[in-house]
Design a protein around this motif. Structure first.
Motif, PDB file in Angstrom:
ATOM      1  N   THR A  52       0.967  -1.185   0.011  1.00  0.00           N
ATOM      2  CA  THR A  52      -0.097   0.099   0.188  1.00  0.00           C
ATOM      3  C   THR A  52       0.514   1.410  -0.314  1.00  0.00           C
ATOM      4  OG1 THR A  52      -1.517  -1.145   1.254  1.00  0.00           O
ATOM      5  CG2 THR A  52      -1.739   1.896   1.221  1.00  0.00           C
ATOM      6  N   CYS A  53       1.840   1.250   0.603  1.00  0.00           N
ATOM      7  CA  CYS A  53       2.606   2.720   0.962  1.00  0.00           C
ATOM      8  C   CYS A  53       3.917   2.450   0.430  1.00  0.00           C
ATOM      9  CB  CYS A  53       3.424   2.479   2.430  1.00  0.00           C
ATOM     10  SG  CYS A  53       1.243   2.461   3.658  1.00  0.00           S
ATOM     11  N   GLY A  54       4.481   1.383   0.092  1.00  0.00           N
ATOM     12  CA  GLY A  54       5.562   1.272  -1.142  1.00  0.00           C
ATOM     13  C   GLY A  54       6.850   1.334  -0.372  1.00  0.00           C
ATOM     14  N   MET A  55       6.487   1.232   1.637  1.00  0.00           N
ATOM     15  CA  MET A  55       7.883   1.130   1.810  1.00  0.00           C
ATOM     16  C   MET A  55       6.935   0.089   3.427  1.00  0.00           C
ATOM     17  SD  MET A  55       8.091   4.681   3.904  1.00  0.00           S
ATOM     18  CE  MET A  55       7.321   6.662   2.709  1.00  0.00           C
ATOM     19  N   THR A  56       8.294  -0.608   4.226  1.00  0.00           N
ATOM     20  CA  THR A  56       7.865  -1.261   5.447  1.00  0.00           C
ATOM     21  C   THR A  56       7.371   0.070   5.882  1.00  0.00           C
ATOM     22  OG1 THR A  56      10.469  -1.840   6.204  1.00  0.00           O
ATOM     23  CG2 THR A  56      10.404  -2.834   4.717  1.00  0.00           C
ATOM     24  N   PRO A  57       6.896  -1.052   7.266  1.00  0.00           N
ATOM     25  CA  PRO A  57       6.521  -0.708   8.458  1.00  0.00           C
ATOM     26  C   PRO A  57       8.060   0.271   9.381  1.00  0.00           C
ATOM     27  CG  PRO A  57       5.467  -2.406   8.535  1.00  0.00           C
ATOM     28  CD  PRO A  57       6.199  -2.571   6.840  1.00  0.00           C
ATOM     29  N   HIS A  58       8.525   0.013   9.168  1.00  0.00           N
ATOM     30  CA  HIS A  58      10.240   0.473   9.664  1.00  0.00           C
ATOM     31  C   HIS A  58      10.665   1.662   8.361  1.00  0.00           C
ATOM     32  CE1 HIS A  58      14.251   0.190  10.703  1.00  0.00           C
ATOM     33  NE2 HIS A  58      13.658   0.111  11.714  1.00  0.00           N
ATOM     34  N   GLN A  59      10.410   1.140   7.478  1.00  0.00           N
ATOM     35  CA  GLN A  59      11.279   2.234   7.202  1.00  0.00           C
ATOM     36  C   GLN A  59      10.322   3.699   7.276  1.00  0.00           C
ATOM     37  OE1 GLN A  59      10.810   0.435   2.999  1.00  0.00           O
ATOM     38  NE2 GLN A  59      13.356   0.102   2.972  1.00  0.00           N
ATOM     39  N   PHE A  60       8.744   3.539   7.319  1.00  0.00           N
ATOM     40  CA  PHE A  60       7.723   5.047   7.130  1.00  0.00           C
ATOM     41  C   PHE A  60       8.166   5.219   8.744  1.00  0.00           C
ATOM     42  CE2 PHE A  60       4.045   6.345   8.696  1.00  0.00           C
ATOM     43  CZ  PHE A  60       3.498   6.839   7.027  1.00  0.00           C
ATOM     44  N   VAL A  61       8.214   4.590   9.596  1.00  0.00           N
ATOM     45  CA  VAL A  61       8.570   5.173  10.901  1.00  0.00           C
ATOM     46  C   VAL A  61       9.848   5.808  10.519  1.00  0.00           C
ATOM     47  CG1 VAL A  61       9.167   4.663  13.542  1.00  0.00           C
ATOM     48  CG2 VAL A  61       7.096   3.899  12.241  1.00  0.00           C
ATOM     49  N   ALA A  62      10.565   5.245  10.157  1.00  0.00           N
ATOM     50  CA  ALA A  62      12.254   6.234  10.419  1.00  0.00           C
ATOM     51  C   ALA A  62      11.627   7.705   9.124  1.00  0.00           C
ATOM     52  CB  ALA A  62      13.333   5.006   9.668  1.00  0.00           C
ATOM     53  N   ARG A  63      11.051   6.916   7.963  1.00  0.00           N
ATOM     54  CA  ARG A  63      10.935   8.828   7.573  1.00  0.00           C
ATOM     55  C   ARG A  63      10.098   9.757   8.589  1.00  0.00           C
ATOM     56  NH1 ARG A  63       8.078   8.479   1.603  1.00  0.00           N
ATOM     57  NH2 ARG A  63       8.052  11.160   1.645  1.00  0.00           N
ATOM     58  N   MET A  64       9.306   8.876   8.991  1.00  0.00           N
ATOM     59  CA  MET A  64       8.263  10.180  10.092  1.00  0.00           C
ATOM     60  C   MET A  64       9.773  10.684  10.579  1.00  0.00           C
ATOM     61  SD  MET A  64       5.469  10.063   8.572  1.00  0.00           S
ATOM     62  CE  MET A  64       6.123  10.129   7.013  1.00  0.00           C
ATOM     63  N   LYS A  65      10.382   9.469  11.157  1.00  0.00           N
ATOM     64  CA  LYS A  65      11.379  10.491  12.393  1.00  0.00           C
ATOM     65  C   LYS A  65      12.071  11.078  11.981  1.00  0.00           C
ATOM     66  CE  LYS A  65      11.566   6.515  16.150  1.00  0.00           C
ATOM     67  NZ  LYS A  65      13.023   5.480  16.189  1.00  0.00           N
ATOM     68  N   MET A  66      12.753  11.414  11.069  1.00  0.00           N
ATOM     69  CA  MET A  66      13.289  11.806   9.890  1.00  0.00           C
ATOM     70  C   MET A  66      12.576  13.070   9.588  1.00  0.00           C
ATOM     71  SD  MET A  66      16.680  11.280  10.034  1.00  0.00           S
ATOM     72  CE  MET A  66      16.430  10.242  12.197  1.00  0.00           C
ATOM     73  N   GLU A  67      11.748  13.638   9.516  1.00  0.00           N
ATOM     74  CA  GLU A  67      10.557  14.427   8.693  1.00  0.00           C
ATOM     75  C   GLU A  67      10.514  15.145  10.408  1.00  0.00           C
ATOM     76  OE1 GLU A  67       9.538  15.546   6.385  1.00  0.00           O
ATOM     77  OE2 GLU A  67      10.558  13.999   4.923  1.00  0.00           O
ATOM     78  N   HIS A  68      10.327  14.556  11.245  1.00  0.00           N
ATOM     79  CA  HIS A  68       9.807  15.746  12.601  1.00  0.00           C
ATOM     80  C   HIS A  68      11.422  16.555  12.981  1.00  0.00           C
ATOM     81  CE1 HIS A  68       8.877  15.274  17.554  1.00  0.00           C
ATOM     82  NE2 HIS A  68       8.470  16.366  16.270  1.00  0.00           N
ATOM     83  N   ALA A  69      12.674  15.010  13.043  1.00  0.00           N
ATOM     84  CA  ALA A  69      14.015  15.985  13.524  1.00  0.00           C
ATOM     85  C   ALA A  69      14.392  16.664  13.050  1.00  0.00           C
ATOM     86  CB  ALA A  69      14.689  14.487  13.515  1.00  0.00           C
ATOM     87  N   ARG A  70      13.617  16.660  11.267  1.00  0.00           N
ATOM     88  CA  ARG A  70      13.940  18.428  10.373  1.00  0.00           C
ATOM     89  C   ARG A  70      13.199  19.503  10.968  1.00  0.00           C
ATOM     90  NH1 ARG A  70      11.642  20.275   6.392  1.00  0.00           N
ATOM     91  NH2 ARG A  70      12.871  21.524   4.409  1.00  0.00           N
ATOM     92  N   GLU A  71      12.045  18.867  11.254  1.00  0.00           N
ATOM     93  CA  GLU A  71      11.502  20.350  10.990  1.00  0.00           C
ATOM     94  C   GLU A  71      11.351  21.183  13.655  1.00  0.00           C
ATOM     95  OE1 GLU A  71       8.673  21.915  10.189  1.00  0.00           O
ATOM     96  OE2 GLU A  71       9.406  20.548   8.161  1.00  0.00           O
ATOM     97  N   LEU A  72      11.785  19.710  13.668  1.00  0.00           N
ATOM     98  CA  LEU A  72      12.287  20.729  15.094  1.00  0.00           C
ATOM     99  C   LEU A  72      14.027  21.426  15.274  1.00  0.00           C
ATOM    100  CD1 LEU A  72      11.935  17.321  17.422  1.00  0.00           C
ATOM    101  CD2 LEU A  72      11.253  19.676  17.266  1.00  0.00           C
ATOM    102  N   LEU A  73      14.949  20.376  14.148  1.00  0.00           N
ATOM    103  CA  LEU A  73      16.176  21.639  13.609  1.00  0.00           C
ATOM    104  C   LEU A  73      15.836  22.973  13.002  1.00  0.00           C
ATOM    105  CD1 LEU A  73      18.549  18.504  12.919  1.00  0.00           C
ATOM    106  CD2 LEU A  73      18.762  20.196  14.710  1.00  0.00           C
ATOM    107  N   LEU A  74      14.821  22.833  12.402  1.00  0.00           N
ATOM    108  CA  LEU A  74      14.537  23.979  11.545  1.00  0.00           C
ATOM    109  C   LEU A  74      13.845  25.501  12.631  1.00  0.00           C
ATOM    110  CD1 LEU A  74      13.504  22.607   7.988  1.00  0.00           C
ATOM    111  CD2 LEU A  74      15.444  23.690   9.089  1.00  0.00           C
ATOM    112  N   HIS A  75      13.071  24.761  13.513  1.00  0.00           N
ATOM    113  CA  HIS A  75      12.016  25.398  13.962  1.00  0.00           C
ATOM    114  C   HIS A  75      11.852  25.368  15.676  1.00  0.00           C
ATOM    115  CE1 HIS A  75      10.174  26.211   9.890  1.00  0.00           C
ATOM    116  NE2 HIS A  75      10.031  25.079  10.424  1.00  0.00           N
ATOM    117  N   THR A  76      12.701  25.038  16.097  1.00  0.00           N
ATOM    118  CA  THR A  76      12.956  25.463  17.394  1.00  0.00           C
ATOM    119  C   THR A  76      15.198  25.920  17.411  1.00  0.00           C
ATOM    120  OG1 THR A  76      13.963  22.945  17.917  1.00  0.00           O
ATOM    121  CG2 THR A  76      11.774  23.785  18.123  1.00  0.00           C
ATOM    122  N   GLY A  77      14.854  25.848  18.984  1.00  0.00           N
ATOM    123  CA  GLY A  77      16.288  26.065  19.418  1.00  0.00           C
ATOM    124  C   GLY A  77      17.118  25.040  20.599  1.00  0.00           C
ATOM    125  N   ALA A  78      16.044  23.262  20.085  1.00  0.00           N
ATOM    126  CA  ALA A  78      16.248  22.418  21.379  1.00  0.00           C
ATOM    127  C   ALA A  78      18.127  21.883  20.508  1.00  0.00           C
ATOM    128  CB  ALA A  78      15.416  21.966  20.800  1.00  0.00           C
TER     129      ALA A  78
END
Length: 87
Positions: free
Chosen positions: A24-50
């Protein structure tokens, strides 16, 4: 294991769930979760000073080193450099 829990919710075996998810998604559940983590990390790095260590923790990584390695593999550069060059 997250896949086992999701498979149980869907009333499928973990292997069948993973096959259906990939079909359905073209990737494994693990790959999907890893991708979502990286997207979230990118947003945190760009928009917070954490600090990078806090971003690592917020995205579920056990260590800053593992986070940095995964981030570099996904985005092509270290998290600190990514933030510096984006800002």
């Amino acid at each position: 294991c997250e896949v086992a829990r999701l498979a149980e919710e869907a009333r499928l075996s973990p292997a069948h769930f993973a096959r259906c998810f990939k079909a359905t998604c073209g990737m494994t559940p693990h790959q999907f979760v890893a991708r979502m983590k990286m997207e979230h990390a990118r947003e945190l790095l760009l928009h917070t000073g954490a600090p990078v260590a806090e971003v690592a923790q917020a995205t579920g990584f056990a260590s800053r080193a593992h986070f940095a390695q995964s981030f570099r593999r996904h985005w092509g550069q270290a998290p600190a450099r990514f933030r510096r060059e984006a800002g």
